[in-house]
Design a protein around this motif. Sequence first.
Motif, PDB file in Angstrom:
ATOM      1  N   THR A 485     -12.566   4.492 -39.542  1.00 34.09           N
ATOM      2  CA  THR A 485     -11.255   4.543 -40.190  1.00 34.09           C
ATOM      3  C   THR A 485     -10.509   3.257 -39.837  1.00 34.09           C
ATOM      4  N   GLY A 486      -9.480   2.980 -40.522  1.00 34.01           N
ATOM      5  CA  GLY A 486      -8.872   3.533 -41.689  1.00 34.01           C
ATOM      6  C   GLY A 486      -7.992   2.427 -42.279  1.00 34.01           C
ATOM      7  N   ALA A 487      -7.041   2.815 -43.112  1.00 31.07           N
ATOM      8  CA  ALA A 487      -6.201   1.876 -43.858  1.00 31.07           C
ATOM      9  C   ALA A 487      -5.158   1.204 -42.971  1.00 31.07           C
ATOM     10  N   CYS A 488      -4.892  -0.068 -43.262  1.00 26.40           N
ATOM     11  CA  CYS A 488      -3.840  -0.823 -42.560  1.00 26.40           C
ATOM     12  C   CYS A 488      -2.556  -0.779 -43.389  1.00 26.40           C
ATOM     13  N   ARG A 489      -1.425  -0.514 -42.765  1.00 32.77           N
ATOM     14  CA  ARG A 489      -0.137  -0.418 -43.463  1.00 32.77           C
ATOM     15  C   ARG A 489       0.828  -1.542 -43.104  1.00 32.77           C
ATOM     16  N   ASP A 490       0.676  -2.100 -41.911  1.00 28.21           N
ATOM     17  CA  ASP A 490       1.636  -3.105 -41.443  1.00 28.21           C
ATOM     18  C   ASP A 490       0.908  -4.093 -40.551  1.00 28.21           C
ATOM     19  N   VAL A 491       0.457  -5.207 -41.132  1.00 27.50           N
ATOM     20  CA  VAL A 491      -0.270  -6.229 -40.387  1.00 27.50           C
ATOM     21  C   VAL A 491       0.482  -7.549 -40.523  1.00 27.50           C
ATOM     22  N   GLN A 492       0.830  -8.139 -39.392  1.00 31.37           N
ATOM     23  CA  GLN A 492       1.552  -9.414 -39.376  1.00 31.37           C
ATOM     24  C   GLN A 492       0.649 -10.474 -38.761  1.00 31.37           C
ATOM     25  N   ILE A 493       0.241 -11.445 -39.571  1.00 26.43           N
ATOM     26  CA  ILE A 493      -0.646 -12.524 -39.146  1.00 26.43           C
ATOM     27  C   ILE A 493       0.165 -13.813 -39.174  1.00 26.43           C
ATOM     28  N   ARG A 494       0.546 -14.321 -38.011  1.00 21.64           N
ATOM     29  CA  ARG A 494       1.455 -15.466 -37.996  1.00 21.64           C
ATOM     30  C   ARG A 494       1.193 -16.386 -36.801  1.00 21.64           C
ATOM     31  N   HIS A 495       1.483 -17.670 -37.029  1.00 16.89           N
ATOM     32  CA  HIS A 495       1.393 -18.692 -35.981  1.00 16.89           C
ATOM     33  C   HIS A 495      -0.013 -18.808 -35.388  1.00 16.89           C
ATOM     34  N   ASN A 496      -1.024 -18.545 -36.201  1.00 15.21           N
ATOM     35  CA  ASN A 496      -2.402 -18.716 -35.757  1.00 15.21           C
ATOM     36  C   ASN A 496      -2.967 -20.025 -36.310  1.00 15.21           C
ATOM     37  N   LYS A 497      -3.999 -20.530 -35.654  1.00 15.16           N
ATOM     38  CA  LYS A 497      -4.725 -21.697 -36.157  1.00 15.16           C
ATOM     39  C   LYS A 497      -6.155 -21.275 -36.450  1.00 15.16           C
ATOM     40  N   PHE A 498      -6.601 -21.578 -37.681  1.00 17.65           N
ATOM     41  CA  PHE A 498      -7.949 -21.249 -38.104  1.00 17.65           C
ATOM     42  C   PHE A 498      -8.712 -22.553 -38.344  1.00 17.65           C
ATOM     43  N   LEU A 499      -9.752 -22.797 -37.560  1.00 16.43           N
ATOM     44  CA  LEU A 499     -10.522 -24.037 -37.675  1.00 16.43           C
ATOM     45  C   LEU A 499     -11.952 -23.725 -38.099  1.00 16.43           C
ATOM     46  N   ASN A 500     -12.285 -24.119 -39.319  1.00 12.75           N
ATOM     47  CA  ASN A 500     -13.658 -24.088 -39.839  1.00 12.75           C
ATOM     48  C   ASN A 500     -14.380 -22.766 -39.573  1.00 12.75           C
ATOM     49  N   ALA A 501     -13.786 -21.689 -40.084  1.00  6.95           N
ATOM     50  CA  ALA A 501     -14.491 -20.412 -40.142  1.00  6.95           C
ATOM     51  C   ALA A 501     -15.506 -20.467 -41.284  1.00  6.95           C
ATOM     52  N   LEU A 502     -16.309 -19.419 -41.400  1.00  6.64           N
ATOM     53  CA  LEU A 502     -17.245 -19.256 -42.522  1.00  6.64           C
ATOM     54  C   LEU A 502     -18.343 -20.326 -42.537  1.00  6.64           C
ATOM     55  N   THR A 503     -18.957 -20.564 -41.395  1.00  2.00           N
ATOM     56  CA  THR A 503     -20.093 -21.485 -41.387  1.00  2.00           C
ATOM     57  C   THR A 503     -21.403 -20.778 -41.738  1.00  2.00           C
ATOM     58  N   SER A 504     -21.374 -19.438 -41.792  1.00  2.00           N
ATOM     59  CA  SER A 504     -22.538 -18.658 -42.209  1.00  2.00           C
ATOM     60  C   SER A 504     -22.051 -17.458 -42.999  1.00  2.00           C
ATOM     61  N   LEU A 505     -22.963 -16.837 -43.725  1.00  4.85           N
ATOM     62  CA  LEU A 505     -22.620 -15.636 -44.478  1.00  4.85           C
ATOM     63  C   LEU A 505     -23.024 -14.400 -43.684  1.00  4.85           C
ATOM     64  N   PHE A 506     -22.058 -13.533 -43.463  1.00  9.87           N
ATOM     65  CA  PHE A 506     -22.296 -12.242 -42.854  1.00  9.87           C
ATOM     66  C   PHE A 506     -21.622 -11.176 -43.722  1.00  9.87           C
ATOM     67  N   GLN A 507     -21.754  -9.932 -43.321  1.00 11.68           N
ATOM     68  CA  GLN A 507     -21.111  -8.838 -44.034  1.00 11.68           C
ATOM     69  C   GLN A 507     -19.586  -9.014 -44.022  1.00 11.68           C
ATOM     70  N   PHE A 508     -18.961  -8.842 -45.162  1.00 12.00           N
ATOM     71  CA  PHE A 508     -17.495  -8.881 -45.333  1.00 12.00           C
ATOM     72  C   PHE A 508     -16.905 -10.288 -45.167  1.00 12.00           C
ATOM     73  N   THR A 509     -17.701 -11.330 -45.272  1.00  7.96           N
ATOM     74  CA  THR A 509     -17.177 -12.681 -45.034  1.00  7.96           C
ATOM     75  C   THR A 509     -16.877 -13.387 -46.355  1.00  7.96           C
ATOM     76  N   GLU A 510     -15.976 -12.805 -47.130  1.00  8.82           N
ATOM     77  CA  GLU A 510     -15.602 -13.364 -48.426  1.00  8.82           C
ATOM     78  C   GLU A 510     -14.590 -14.495 -48.310  1.00  8.82           C
ATOM     79  N   ALA A 511     -13.879 -14.573 -47.191  1.00 14.32           N
ATOM     80  CA  ALA A 511     -12.862 -15.607 -47.008  1.00 14.32           C
ATOM     81  C   ALA A 511     -12.508 -15.662 -45.527  1.00 14.32           C
ATOM     82  N   VAL A 512     -11.677 -16.651 -45.145  1.00 16.74           N
ATOM     83  CA  VAL A 512     -11.241 -16.755 -43.756  1.00 16.74           C
ATOM     84  C   VAL A 512     -10.548 -15.463 -43.322  1.00 16.74           C
ATOM     85  N   ILE A 513      -9.656 -14.954 -44.177  1.00 16.18           N
ATOM     86  CA  ILE A 513      -9.065 -13.632 -43.970  1.00 16.18           C
ATOM     87  C   ILE A 513      -9.601 -12.737 -45.080  1.00 16.18           C
ATOM     88  N   SER A 514     -10.322 -11.705 -44.697  1.00 15.67           N
ATOM     89  CA  SER A 514     -11.017 -10.846 -45.658  1.00 15.67           C
ATOM     90  C   SER A 514     -10.490  -9.417 -45.537  1.00 15.67           C
TER      91      SER A 514
END
Length: 595
Positions: A485-514
Amino acid sequence: MTLNTKLLSLLLMAATCCPSLFAQKVFEASSFGIRPNLSKNESPLVNKALQKIKAYQDKTSESIILKFAPGEYHFYEKGTFSREYYISNHDQSNPKNVAFALEDLKDFTLDGQGAQFIFHGRILPVSLLNSANCTLKNFSIDFQHPQISQVSIVRNSPTEGIDFEPAPWVKWRITPDSAFQAYDESWTFTYNHGMAFEKETKRIVYRSSDTHLNTRKVIRNEDGTLRAPLWKDPKLVPGTVVVMRGGKRPTPGVFLSENKNTLLQNVRIHYAEGMGLLAQLCEDITLDGFSVCLKENSPRYFTTQADATHFSGCKGKIVSINGLYENMMDDAINVHGTYLKVVGRIDNHTLRGRFMHEQSWGFGWGCVGDTVQFLRSNTMEVVQPATTITAIKPADKPTAHGVREYLITFADEVAAEVSEQAGYGIENLTWTPSVEFRGNTIRNNRARGALFSTPRTTIVADNFFDHTSGAAILLCGDCNGWYETGACRDVQIRHNKFLNALTSLFQFTEAVISIYPEIPNLEGGKQYFHGGKGTPGVVIEDNEFIAFDKPLVYAKSIDGLYFRKNIIKDSTEYPPFHPNQHRFKFEKCTNIFVE
């Protein structure tokens, strides 16, 4: 009354109300004969010490501290506690050898003071069960001979196969049928998959994902290296480091179950055959400086066999701050509950529910008074308004210990369509936590960075996601496979740094934030799984994305997503390859705002 008199009065009042704040007993491990740097088996002495400490606490209201002197301590299977534990998302193999079995404690602290705990064989290092107000701090966990083996690629020929050299600490042999096999006193592995790492950076090799291995018909070369003529992979250039994985998950490094108010501070896990930490059915957990990381100057390229931290069916608040999560074979954090599948309808108020996944069963699921809801598995839609449990009991066991099925009675009549003839799940909404994941570094790991599946407020802030090989953040939900489970209702994603994610394909890896709930019949549903009217949904703001490829955000079945005030920079570290070449891709979503 003077100020000093008032202060003294307040202190006396606090001591009367909370005597454990002032009455404290310190046990030195050395007083039980447990001393550092002796390279002997400390398991029997720790076993006896903990039994004496438990007997002492049963007779007093004092808080207790068990202190170790700095240094190295070794633990073997002989002399450990033998326990039958059912641990979420792990192999349900029993009994388990437990070095520190901390059970039924209150106001207890295990303070390693920098101690390094080294384990041999197949052991659960630390368990904490049925306890309150306990702290684990200032120690590290490692294994002398991990079940993951590490080798270096020496030569790679498209015709003759791969020549490799095992790391010096790997205990290995060639089997009678000419296969490469690693072993220790209680396990053996002949591997068929692993992960490839760049020698200098310790990052997973670009587009390598899970690497297939074939070490059958292996031979020893004159220079002492090994040749695997059937192992062919052009990505594995000489110098590449490959970690060979067996795929077992018998135990985590730290196991928490049915505790209240637990603190883990400055604890480092360098290896565990399962998760680094697994917590189930706990209320209020704080990780401060808890890390799953490589030992300083270590030649290893791997940490845990699976997730760094994993929280199953918890409530209250989960706080994970100031941690380092690197080179593990799965995610840094995963927070979820477990759907029970409806396998029987007893009457209009009573259902039979079953744990479905082979690594998630045998433990408690709910209590009288808990709020629950029912879900249609193929569309992941809620069937009727939430109701409460009025009775719950194991259906196939006398107690919840080792249970697979429950008989559950609900306050309201269950909708007629909910039965074993179609796919329906039962979700416990009470045992869902809020989450604060802040100030952490996640790097060079397999699969994804952080997974969240809880309806309560989740804050993901001030983190550095550095070369996660799959998606950096995943919001999932699944009532068909893992039943998480289960559904997310309130997610706050802020002030993070994302450096070169997605160097391989795995399950659910459609984007940096999926945002990827598993919905078999997406078009057949009328509801949205994540978000929802009256909730904030998912807010992604004030982050920095440095990406060599296109996809930043993918979402399906969500009502309410805001992407705003983010910085996007292009990287040339790798060539783009992802099949999704959209910055933003949305499937069956509403109320999407991109600024």
